[in-house]
Design an enzyme around this catalytic site. Structure first.
Site, short mmCIF file in Angstrom:
data_model
loop_
_atom_site.label_atom_id
_atom_site.label_comp_id
_atom_site.label_asym_id
_atom_site.label_seq_id
_atom_site.Cartn_x
_atom_site.Cartn_y
_atom_site.Cartn_z
N GLY A 34 -6.17 29.57 77.73
CA GLY A 34 -7.18 29.01 76.82
C GLY A 34 -7.87 27.85 77.49
O GLY A 34 -7.24 27.07 78.20
N ASN A 37 -12.00 23.41 73.75
CA ASN A 37 -12.00 21.97 73.60
C ASN A 37 -10.60 21.38 73.82
O ASN A 37 -10.41 20.47 74.65
CB ASN A 37 -12.51 21.69 72.18
CG ASN A 37 -12.80 20.24 71.88
OD1 ASN A 37 -12.46 19.75 70.82
ND2 ASN A 37 -13.44 19.54 72.80
N TRP A 38 -9.62 21.92 73.15
CA TRP A 38 -8.26 21.38 73.25
C TRP A 38 -7.60 21.81 74.55
O TRP A 38 -6.91 21.04 75.21
CB TRP A 38 -7.45 21.81 72.02
CG TRP A 38 -6.11 21.17 71.81
CD1 TRP A 38 -5.00 21.81 71.35
CD2 TRP A 38 -5.72 19.80 71.98
NE1 TRP A 38 -3.94 20.92 71.23
CE2 TRP A 38 -4.36 19.68 71.62
CE3 TRP A 38 -6.40 18.65 72.43
CZ2 TRP A 38 -3.66 18.47 71.68
CZ3 TRP A 38 -5.69 17.44 72.49
CH2 TRP A 38 -4.35 17.36 72.12
N GLY A 39 -7.84 23.05 74.97
CA GLY A 39 -7.28 23.54 76.23
C GLY A 39 -7.74 22.69 77.40
O GLY A 39 -6.95 22.34 78.29
N PHE A 66 -11.66 32.66 79.33
CA PHE A 66 -12.39 33.80 78.80
C PHE A 66 -13.82 33.62 79.31
O PHE A 66 -14.57 32.78 78.82
CB PHE A 66 -12.32 33.77 77.27
CG PHE A 66 -13.00 34.93 76.61
CD1 PHE A 66 -12.38 36.17 76.51
CD2 PHE A 66 -14.27 34.78 76.07
CE1 PHE A 66 -13.01 37.24 75.88
CE2 PHE A 66 -14.91 35.86 75.44
CZ PHE A 66 -14.27 37.08 75.36
N LYS A 239 -1.16 21.93 56.49
CA LYS A 239 -1.93 20.69 56.25
C LYS A 239 -3.36 21.00 55.82
O LYS A 239 -3.99 20.19 55.13
CB LYS A 239 -1.94 19.82 57.50
CG LYS A 239 -2.60 20.54 58.67
CD LYS A 239 -3.42 19.66 59.57
CE LYS A 239 -4.28 20.53 60.47
NZ LYS A 239 -5.05 19.80 61.46
N1 LIG Z 1 -10.06 20.90 69.34
C1 LIG Z 1 -9.11 20.10 68.89
O1 LIG Z 1 -9.31 18.90 68.69
C2 LIG Z 1 -7.74 20.64 68.64
C3 LIG Z 1 -6.68 19.75 68.49
C4 LIG Z 1 -5.40 20.24 68.26
C5 LIG Z 1 -5.19 21.62 68.20
N2 LIG Z 1 -6.25 22.47 68.33
C6 LIG Z 1 -5.96 23.91 68.25
O2 LIG Z 1 -6.05 24.46 69.55
C7 LIG Z 1 -6.50 25.82 69.47
C8 LIG Z 1 -7.71 25.99 70.34
O3 LIG Z 1 -8.73 25.19 69.80
P1 LIG Z 1 -9.98 24.70 70.62
O4 LIG Z 1 -10.57 23.57 69.85
O5 LIG Z 1 -9.62 24.49 72.04
O6 LIG Z 1 -10.94 25.96 70.46
P2 LIG Z 1 -12.46 26.12 70.93
O7 LIG Z 1 -13.21 26.66 69.79
O8 LIG Z 1 -12.96 24.91 71.63
O9 LIG Z 1 -12.24 27.25 72.07
C9 LIG Z 1 -12.68 28.51 72.01
C10 LIG Z 1 -12.03 29.19 73.19
O10 LIG Z 1 -11.83 30.54 72.86
C11 LIG Z 1 -12.24 31.33 73.95
N3 LIG Z 1 -12.58 32.67 73.50
C12 LIG Z 1 -13.70 33.09 72.91
N4 LIG Z 1 -13.62 34.42 72.66
C13 LIG Z 1 -12.41 34.84 73.09
C14 LIG Z 1 -11.72 36.07 73.10
N5 LIG Z 1 -12.24 37.16 72.60
N6 LIG Z 1 -10.47 36.09 73.61
C15 LIG Z 1 -9.90 35.00 74.11
N7 LIG Z 1 -10.51 33.80 74.14
C16 LIG Z 1 -11.76 33.73 73.64
C17 LIG Z 1 -13.39 30.56 74.54
O11 LIG Z 1 -13.62 30.94 75.84
C18 LIG Z 1 -12.88 29.13 74.43
O12 LIG Z 1 -12.08 28.83 75.53
C19 LIG Z 1 -6.76 26.09 67.99
O13 LIG Z 1 -5.64 26.68 67.41
C20 LIG Z 1 -6.94 24.70 67.42
O14 LIG Z 1 -6.63 24.62 66.06
C21 LIG Z 1 -7.50 22.01 68.56
#
Ligand SMILES: NC(=O)c1ccc[n+]([C@@H]2O[C@H](COP(=O)([O-])OP(=O)(O)OC[C@H]3O[C@@H](n4cnc5c(N)ncnc54)[C@H](O)[C@@H]3O)[C@@H](O)[C@H]2O)c1
Ligand SMILES: NC(=O)c1ccc[n+]([C@@H]2O[C@H](COP(=O)([O-])OP(=O)(O)OC[C@H]3O[C@@H](n4cnc5c(N)ncnc54)[C@H](O)[C@@H]3O)[C@@H](O)[C@H]2O)c1
Lengths: 379, 379
Positions: A34, A37-39, A66, A239
């Site tokens: 992944g 944003n968080w990754g 991806f 939550k």
């Molecule tokens: N952003 C935050 O602040 C934060 C904080 C804590 C936890 N989280 C959790 O972390 C997880 C990821 O959140 P995020 O904010 O990084 O998400 P995001 O919306 O920023 O990331 C979307 C990701 O999904 C990928 N993607 C799109 N289509 C895809 C597909 N078909 N198959 C696989 N990957 C695909 C994209 O390339 C991108 O890397 C979520 O469960 C979120 O709740 C997020």
């Protein structure tokens, strides 16, 4: 409870180094599954820590991506050239040792420490691709918020990952907004790791704590370990129901007393629900940890669920109507989780005399057109 | 632990009616000691409930008032003519059965249910006046936030009242802003009542719960009973230290992750401090109740302590400098409580390996010119 060979090897190896292969001591190799944003934020942290703990970790952090186009170039190429993810985390240097890799098999090669950090809807698809390709001595951690719902069954993502891949899986969750963490603003997160039943020693010495804590903990991102993988995983989903309820209170202009009351009641329902149906969870995870009360606080003050719920009341619209205009194609998790819990409770029943009145009220307001004012009727 | 004759009488009397005098069953007679913002709000609630529970209570609610002039008339006269306290709670009808009484002896006559709701600095003076004049079968409840500090000793107000007057004293505290409660916005409060050691039955059946819960509980002001007088009393004081810390985070612009982290850490220090030094307190009072986590949340989001602490950072001034201009003659409680706790800890020592690092950091920033950024150094 995890007692797989890999974690026991790690437990007995000095300095948390992950055992030996063909007589050579080898280092943990980190792959992030992944790159949103968080990754990306987590990649920037892990990349610092693999360098800091160079005896334990291979410095290179692979980030499976991806693939998509970014201003005419593959995003992976942009990241590898600029060491930044301009699409998902602009302005943050990821570390020169973060390598974006769009090929899953390549990304997984030699990986022993797998970090799952995808939006939850993509997890099952990715796990299918991974099956049979993961090192058997690898371990995983899930940073994904939400739960896996199949029919009326609710499962945490660490449990799903562990089942599908046959490896140990921990979970990391907390009051964490990716941008704030990446900017090195002070924050905390809770790491839930598998522990033998009745374990009472220092949790930091549990094998999976000795892998993940050094990889994530920094001066401004503080990791607290609890022996409760399921509890940490569940908080991040439930939550959102509380955040919806808090949004209704805002919409009704009921003031700060009411808002604090709803957060308190919500936290207690989250705790009681998990203790009733997930017997390995522990009350302290919800009441005392960042993944519990702290995440409930931030989600109830900011966040999309709160915001849309407030708009539902103030503008008299349903969340279905508001989702497209307010969330640009994303889906709201709170109402869906309230529905999942409602159906789960219908099937399972509850031993609590009063049930889960806040959860049920949120479901009823979202799906049955109940008036927002009914939120407190059965509390 | 209270085992006075009066509470046992109440426990055995039907419908919670307070025993018999000269063979006549008599009703609880309520006197409120204090008539400010919170005292007036509580008067309006108690006045409804004495009417509602007319078998248990005499309808009249006496409100002792520290007499003052209001637009040329004695305030007590204005209240008794208009049934409103225009000075401290304008716009709220108190109930025709609330009687303002400036004469303390008159106010106390026949009183069996004494509600203490004064700013804490006036309590000792008032208790001196009351000594020897209170019915021996009376019971008290303290709604006063803060603790009594003599030298390096910290005592809760219910303990002080109980000692000075020789009667049982409960405590009521929660995330309660008087105006919101008076406007019947949804809120909750925690009632801590004396309980025999090892008590495990329904706390609502404890004698003092059967007196105070019917007097305070309404549809929009929900009372939850806990068998922990001291814990409820302590929360309302110690939360102010946490609110100061939260204000520093706001001043530093550290964002919402950090704010939630500080509330969480603060709540745990409040709990650990109380469990270490007040052996009758219970963790759940701090973690699960309105007087604990919910009050910490509201005080850390709104409130004077938070506000002045934010200004300390943003404007580079001390709280001594800011108090007069921001608080119009009132005193800030958070820094003083941090100082009290600091001196208490110096005398008593602590068994916690890391001490109480958040409490100590707040003290150091307020009194020793430490930089606000040091808030998290020892966490
Ligand atoms: N952003 C935050 O602040 C934060 C904080 C804590 C936890 N989280 C959790 O972390 C997880 C990821 O959140 P995020 O904010 O990084 O998400 P995001 O919306 O920023 O990331 C979307 C990701 O999904 C990928 N993607 C799109 N289509 C895809 C597909 N078909 N198959 C696989 N990957 C695909 C994209 O390339 C991108 O890397 C979520 O469960 C979120 O709740 C997020
Ligand atoms: N106001 C709230 O929202 C609220 C909520 C919960 C708890 N509390 C707590 O309740 C207590 C009372 O607070 P409040 O807001 O009603 O106070 P207030 O400032 O509104 O009331 C001041 C009161 O003190 C009286 N007074 C002035 N000088 C006096 C003297 N020398 N001797 C005796 N009385 C004197 C005044 O007549 C007035 O009735 C405090 O401990 C407070 O922390 C307040």
């Amino acid at each position: 409870m995890d007692t797989s060979a890999s974690t026991i090897a790690a437990a007995t190896a000095p300095n948390g180094i992950n055992g030996t292969v063909n007589g050579h001591t080898h280092k943990e190799k980190v792959t992030i599954v992944g790159s949103g944003n968080w990754g990306s934020a987590i990649a920037s942290i892990a990349a610092k820590n693999t360098l800091r703990h160079s005896k334990q970790f291979d410095p290179e952090v692979i980030m499976w991506i991806f693939e998509e186009d970014y201003e005419g170039k593959p995003l992976s190429q942009v990241i590898n050239e600029t060491h930044e993810n301009p699409r998902y985390l602009p302005g943050i240097h990821l570390g020169d040792n973060v390598i974006a890799q769009p090929n899953m098999e390549e990304a997984l090669k030699d990986a022993t420490a797998l970090i799952f950090v995808l939006p939850h809807q993509f997890l099952r698809g990715v796990l299918k691709q991974l099956k049979g390709k993961v090192n058997e001595n690898a371990r995983a951690v899930s940073l994904i918020k939400g739960v896996d719902v199949q029919g009326h069954m609710i499962k945490t993502f660490p449990a799903l990952i562990s089942e599908e891949l046959g490896i140990s899986c921990s979970s990391l969750s907390g009051a964490n907004i990716a941008n704030e963490v990446a900017q090195e603003k002070f924050s905390e997160s809770t790491l839930g790791v598998p522990a033998p039943e009745g374990f009472t020693d220092d949790v930091n010495h549990l094998p999976d704590a000795m892998l993940w804590k050094p990889l994530f903990d920094t001066k401004t991102f503080r990791i607290n370990v609890v022996p409760d993988v399921e509890g940490v995983g569940l908080c991040g989903a439930l939550k959102n129901i509380v955040a919806v309820a808090a949004g209704f209170v805002d919409g009704l202009d009921w003031g700060s007393n009411a808002k604090a009351a709803i957060m308190r009641i919500g936290m207690n329902e989250v705790k009681d629900f998990c203790l009733e149906y997930f017997p390995t969870t522990q009350a302290a995870t919800f009441l005392e940890e960042s993944c519990g009360i702290a995440d409930i606080i931030t989600s109830s003050l900011g966040g999309r669920n709160r915001q849309v719920a407030e708009a539902m009341v103030k503008r008299g619209k349903t969340f279905h109507e508001l989702e497209p205009e307010m969330l640009k194609g994303q889906k709201l998790q709170g109402p869906q989780t309230a529905l999942d819990v409602h159906e789960f409770l219908l099937t399972k029943g509850t031993k609590r005399p009063n049930g889960y009145p806040l959860f049920e009220a949120v479901w009823k307001i979202c799906y049955e057109d109940a008036k927002p004012e009914t939120l407190i009727d059965n509390l």
